[in-house]
Design a protein around this motif. Structure first.
Motif, mmCIF file in Angstrom:
data_model
loop_
_atom_site.group_PDB
_atom_site.id
_atom_site.type_symbol
_atom_site.label_atom_id
_atom_site.label_comp_id
_atom_site.label_asym_id
_atom_site.label_seq_id
_atom_site.Cartn_x
_atom_site.Cartn_y
_atom_site.Cartn_z
ATOM 1 N N GLY A 136 0.714 -1.092 0.081
ATOM 2 C CA GLY A 136 0.320 0.037 0.114
ATOM 3 C C GLY A 136 0.867 1.166 -0.153
ATOM 4 O O GLY A 136 0.182 2.483 0.286
ATOM 5 N N SER A 137 1.975 1.180 -0.370
ATOM 6 C CA SER A 137 2.876 2.125 -0.254
ATOM 7 C C SER A 137 3.263 2.932 -1.506
ATOM 8 O O SER A 137 4.005 4.022 -1.456
ATOM 9 C CB SER A 137 4.385 1.990 0.553
ATOM 10 O OG SER A 137 5.158 1.144 -0.215
ATOM 11 N N LEU A 138 2.985 2.382 -2.608
ATOM 12 C CA LEU A 138 3.488 3.145 -3.906
ATOM 13 C C LEU A 138 2.326 3.836 -4.463
ATOM 14 O O LEU A 138 2.345 4.705 -5.240
ATOM 15 C CB LEU A 138 3.722 1.890 -4.821
ATOM 16 C CG LEU A 138 5.054 1.199 -4.658
ATOM 17 C CD1 LEU A 138 5.487 0.257 -5.733
ATOM 18 C CD2 LEU A 138 6.413 2.129 -4.429
ATOM 19 N N ALA A 139 1.034 3.074 -4.515
ATOM 20 C CA ALA A 139 -0.458 3.793 -4.794
ATOM 21 C C ALA A 139 -1.276 3.145 -4.105
ATOM 22 O O ALA A 139 -1.305 2.095 -3.528
ATOM 23 C CB ALA A 139 -0.030 3.460 -6.512
ATOM 24 N N VAL A 140 -2.557 3.850 -4.501
ATOM 25 C CA VAL A 140 -3.624 3.179 -3.832
ATOM 26 C C VAL A 140 -4.463 2.358 -4.873
ATOM 27 O O VAL A 140 -4.539 2.845 -5.985
ATOM 28 C CB VAL A 140 -4.790 4.248 -3.495
ATOM 29 C CG1 VAL A 140 -6.072 3.687 -2.900
ATOM 30 C CG2 VAL A 140 -3.953 5.291 -2.096
ATOM 31 N N VAL A 141 -4.583 1.116 -4.469
ATOM 32 C CA VAL A 141 -5.421 0.205 -5.534
ATOM 33 C C VAL A 141 -6.990 0.764 -5.706
ATOM 34 O O VAL A 141 -7.502 1.021 -4.583
ATOM 35 C CB VAL A 141 -5.376 -1.014 -5.317
ATOM 36 C CG1 VAL A 141 -6.047 -1.960 -6.178
ATOM 37 C CG2 VAL A 141 -3.814 -1.691 -4.999
ATOM 38 N N GLN A 142 -7.211 0.925 -6.903
ATOM 39 C CA GLN A 142 -8.680 1.344 -7.202
ATOM 40 C C GLN A 142 -9.373 0.263 -7.364
ATOM 41 O O GLN A 142 -10.659 0.001 -6.996
ATOM 42 C CB GLN A 142 -8.762 2.573 -8.276
ATOM 43 C CG GLN A 142 -10.148 3.059 -8.744
ATOM 44 C CD GLN A 142 -10.154 4.167 -9.501
ATOM 45 O OE1 GLN A 142 -9.572 5.396 -9.212
ATOM 46 N NE2 GLN A 142 -10.507 4.087 -10.948
ATOM 47 N N GLU A 143 -9.159 -0.604 -8.401
ATOM 48 C CA GLU A 143 -9.727 -1.768 -8.561
ATOM 49 C C GLU A 143 -8.658 -2.814 -9.218
ATOM 50 O O GLU A 143 -7.591 -2.659 -9.894
ATOM 51 C CB GLU A 143 -10.899 -1.703 -9.785
ATOM 52 C CG GLU A 143 -10.387 -1.079 -11.232
ATOM 53 C CD GLU A 143 -11.511 -1.075 -12.250
ATOM 54 O OE1 GLU A 143 -12.696 -0.753 -11.876
ATOM 55 O OE2 GLU A 143 -11.443 -1.543 -13.330
ATOM 56 N N MET A 144 -9.224 -3.892 -9.424
ATOM 57 C CA MET A 144 -8.267 -5.136 -10.004
ATOM 58 C C MET A 144 -9.014 -6.215 -10.701
ATOM 59 O O MET A 144 -10.345 -6.327 -10.593
ATOM 60 C CB MET A 144 -7.470 -5.630 -9.021
ATOM 61 C CG MET A 144 -8.314 -6.325 -7.967
ATOM 62 S SD MET A 144 -6.881 -7.207 -6.664
ATOM 63 C CE MET A 144 -6.148 -5.758 -6.014
ATOM 64 N N THR A 145 -8.369 -6.882 -11.567
ATOM 65 C CA THR A 145 -9.150 -8.184 -12.126
ATOM 66 C C THR A 145 -8.342 -9.157 -11.839
ATOM 67 O O THR A 145 -7.195 -9.391 -11.736
ATOM 68 C CB THR A 145 -9.331 -7.963 -13.788
ATOM 69 O OG1 THR A 145 -9.756 -6.793 -14.224
ATOM 70 C CG2 THR A 145 -9.566 -9.093 -14.474
ATOM 71 N N LEU A 146 -9.304 -10.076 -11.368
ATOM 72 C CA LEU A 146 -8.620 -11.594 -10.736
ATOM 73 C C LEU A 146 -8.699 -12.784 -11.508
ATOM 74 O O LEU A 146 -10.058 -12.845 -12.143
ATOM 75 C CB LEU A 146 -9.128 -11.557 -9.445
ATOM 76 C CG LEU A 146 -8.918 -10.814 -8.210
ATOM 77 C CD1 LEU A 146 -9.789 -10.916 -7.274
ATOM 78 C CD2 LEU A 146 -7.507 -10.671 -7.945
ATOM 79 N N LYS A 147 -7.940 -13.622 -11.602
ATOM 80 C CA LYS A 147 -8.211 -14.884 -12.513
ATOM 81 C C LYS A 147 -9.296 -15.697 -11.228
ATOM 82 O O LYS A 147 -8.915 -15.609 -10.205
ATOM 83 C CB LYS A 147 -7.025 -15.859 -12.402
ATOM 84 C CG LYS A 147 -6.068 -15.187 -13.730
ATOM 85 C CD LYS A 147 -5.001 -16.082 -13.770
ATOM 86 C CE LYS A 147 -3.957 -15.889 -12.659
ATOM 87 N NZ LYS A 147 -2.735 -16.344 -12.997
ATOM 88 N N VAL A 148 -10.066 -16.572 -12.069
ATOM 89 C CA VAL A 148 -11.024 -17.314 -10.875
ATOM 90 C C VAL A 148 -11.104 -18.516 -11.818
ATOM 91 O O VAL A 148 -10.812 -18.958 -12.934
ATOM 92 C CB VAL A 148 -12.702 -16.887 -11.001
ATOM 93 C CG1 VAL A 148 -12.297 -15.348 -10.367
ATOM 94 C CG2 VAL A 148 -13.094 -16.532 -12.051
ATOM 95 N N ARG A 149 -11.990 -19.309 -11.145
ATOM 96 C CA ARG A 149 -12.112 -20.787 -11.627
ATOM 97 C C ARG A 149 -13.294 -21.467 -11.335
ATOM 98 O O ARG A 149 -13.957 -21.261 -10.454
ATOM 99 C CB ARG A 149 -10.649 -21.764 -11.190
ATOM 100 C CG ARG A 149 -11.030 -22.114 -9.437
ATOM 101 C CD ARG A 149 -10.161 -23.161 -9.074
ATOM 102 N NE ARG A 149 -11.088 -24.350 -9.491
ATOM 103 C CZ ARG A 149 -10.512 -25.484 -9.730
ATOM 104 N NH1 ARG A 149 -9.262 -25.747 -9.641
ATOM 105 N NH2 ARG A 149 -11.064 -26.529 -10.272
ATOM 106 N N PRO A 150 -13.676 -22.482 -12.073
ATOM 107 C CA PRO A 150 -15.089 -23.232 -11.792
ATOM 108 C C PRO A 150 -14.908 -23.777 -10.265
ATOM 109 O O PRO A 150 -13.912 -24.201 -9.659
ATOM 110 C CB PRO A 150 -14.942 -24.356 -12.651
ATOM 111 C CG PRO A 150 -14.037 -24.132 -13.751
ATOM 112 C CD PRO A 150 -13.108 -23.229 -13.358
ATOM 113 N N ARG A 151 -16.083 -23.562 -9.814
ATOM 114 C CA ARG A 151 -16.386 -23.910 -8.326
ATOM 115 C C ARG A 151 -15.871 -25.500 -8.131
ATOM 116 O O ARG A 151 -16.170 -26.383 -9.018
ATOM 117 C CB ARG A 151 -17.886 -23.696 -7.963
ATOM 118 C CG ARG A 151 -18.206 -23.844 -6.482
ATOM 119 C CD ARG A 151 -19.541 -23.360 -6.090
ATOM 120 N NE ARG A 151 -20.056 -23.481 -4.792
ATOM 121 C CZ ARG A 151 -21.203 -23.098 -4.372
ATOM 122 N NH1 ARG A 151 -22.119 -22.877 -5.519
ATOM 123 N NH2 ARG A 151 -21.503 -23.282 -3.194
#
Length: 482
Positions: free
Chosen positions: A169-184
């Motif tokens: 959290g020290s370089l920038a503030v994350v606003q949003e992100m995209t994450l990999k997901v998988r089948p349940r």
């Protein structure tokens, strides 16, 4: 502002809570110009108070969107790419709940799921799985707001991307992100107990065979609890453990012996009974050893299996308020584990018993594969690298005993730290506590930070993206500049 464990707190002069992304961007731009601290805080779960800052803090609670909306149609679930795009303040539990509606889930997650997604990934948190990396590796792209550069979108292949994934959290503030997901998926979990000789014989095979492996070592006993799970096969049947009311009988029996007037214990679960026992004399190693032996008997009675959704199996009871220090160190490759991991805990257990440390159960051990984020404790250039994560704890059984327990834990944690450096490891970023590293020990900590991480490169990025250090605090400053 107090953390989840109740071990760290601060009164901050200003707490900012933007209600939308435009407010966030204006706030960070103003903070840089005014040199106003805006240290980002998630759910404040880190035992070391990693988010705390007296000068000013930034809450992302309102920026917790998951589903798409007219101005941000890209946000949400992409079933073709198997990704989900969320705002930084979304909690892991929220994301899991939304994914389940679409028969999807995350690859892995920690035992607790109330972290905000940005804080969770910024410290390279982890679950367990020798072939599964820490959670920062789920990120495929992220939009951040830096004090000097403003809004930036980073993707795989961008030079700053791996640094930004784990930046504390020290370089920038994350606003949003995209994450990999998988089948349940469903997991078939097995719990059983063994001793060290049996574990040494089977350890490599367990890591190579099962998707998830976790050990709980019980000090002052020869009992090691093994919890393994793999994706359930069609038609598989589980052999369940005894009902909990029968499994907790050793703890009830011991409590009645030690405190005959303890009253009714009907309906008390394992964690509640252990706390009732420990509070009687938490700093007496003989007393703690008796409690641990009763717990070992509980786990022997808990041998059995279950088949359940991965979200149910991978989350587990962590006990009450506690001091904790967790490390991460290399232990070969998944194809060739070198047994340093279990030798480490056997050595730590020997120190506990030889020096009569009042160490309650468990010493918890888990594994991950490597991270390609340079500031992750599990960073490695070797694709098959294997890392072990080991946590030691002391429960805070009452407010009256809290100061004495903290002091005893400091002594305990430093023995853990000495071994960490001996085994070429470092600490979980959410758990390294500067209060436990004073004088020469602070110097040793900083030397090991410089040995483990490319601090010069990270500091260069810091000066470019946050030249007035408005996102920093004591912990991040110690990492960068000592």
């Amino acid at each position: 502002m107090v953390n989840w464990s109740g071990t760290q707190g601060v009164t901050t002069r200003r707490l900012f809570q933007p209600e939308n992304e435009e407010q966030l961007q204006r706030l960070i731009r103003w903070a840089s110009q005014a040199k106003q601290k805006v240290r980002p805080v998630g759910m404040n779960l880190s035992p070391n108070g990693l988010a705390l800052q007296e000068g000013g803090m930034l809450s992302m609670t309102e920026l917790d969107g998951i589903k798409g909306h007219p101005t941000k149609p890209r946000r949400g679930i992409d079933k073709e790419k198997n990704t989900i795009t969320v705002q930084a303040g979304a909690r892991v539990s929220q994301i899991l709940a939304e994914l389940q509606k679409h028969n999807l889930t995350l690859e892995n997650f920690s035992s607790i799921t109330e972290q905000q997604i940005a804080g969770w990934t910024q410290v390279s948190a982890h679950g367990t799985g020798a072939r599964i990396p820490p959670v920062d590796e789920m990120i495929t792209s992220m939009t951040v707001v830096s004090p000097a550069k403003g809004l930036m979108t980073l993707r795989e292949g961008d030079s700053w991307f791996p640094w930004m994934r784990v930046a504390l959290g020290s370089l920038a503030v994350v606003q949003e992100m995209t994450l990999k997901v998988r089948p349940r998926y469903m997991l078939h979990e097995r719990t059983y107990c063994c001793n060290y000789a049996e574990l040494e014989r089977d350890h490599a095979k367990l890591l190579q065979t099962y998707r998830h492996v976790r050990y709980m070592w019980v000090p002052y006993t020869d009992t090691i609890v093994v919890v393994v799970s793999d994706i359930a096969k069609p038609g598989a049947k589980a052999v369940p453990a005894l009902p909990e009311e029968r499994r907790v009988e050793p703890l009830k029996r011991l409590l009645r012996e030690m405190q005959p007037d303890c009253g009714s214990l009907e309906g008390k679960n394992f964690a509640e009974l252990r706390e009732k026992l420990l509070v009687l004399d938490p700093l007496n190693p003989d007393h703690v050893a008796k409690v641990n032996r009763a717990e070992a008997e509980f786990w022997r009675k808990s041998s059995g299996e279950r088949i359940a959704d991965s979200t149910e199996v991978l989350g587990f009871e962590c006990g009450g308020s506690q001091w904790v220090l967790e490390n991460c160190f290399p232990c070969g490759t998944i194809d060739s584990p070198n047994l340093k991991d279990i030798k480490y805990v056997q050595e730590m257990k020997g120190i506990i018993e030889r020096e009569r440390i009042a160490a309650a159960s468990p010493i918890e051990q888990r594994w991950t594969s490597r991270s390609s984020s340079p500031m992750s404790p599990a960073y490695s250039k070797e694709a098959n690298a294997l890392f072990s994560w080991v946590g030691v704890i002391m429960y805070i059984t009452s407010e009256d005993q809290a100061p004495a327990i903290k002091e005893k834990f400091r002594e305990f944690a430093m023995r853990h730290a000495d071994l960490t450096f001996k085994y070429d490891g470092f600490f979980h970023w959410g758990k390294v506590d500067l209060a436990f590293h004073k004088g020469d020990r602070r110097k040793t900590l900083q030397e090991n930070i410089a040995k483990k991480f490319d601090v010069k490169e990270f500091a260069g990025l810091k000066k470019e993206l946050d030249p007035h250090n408005v996102l920093g605090n004591d912990i991040t400053d110690a990492v960068l500049w000592g």
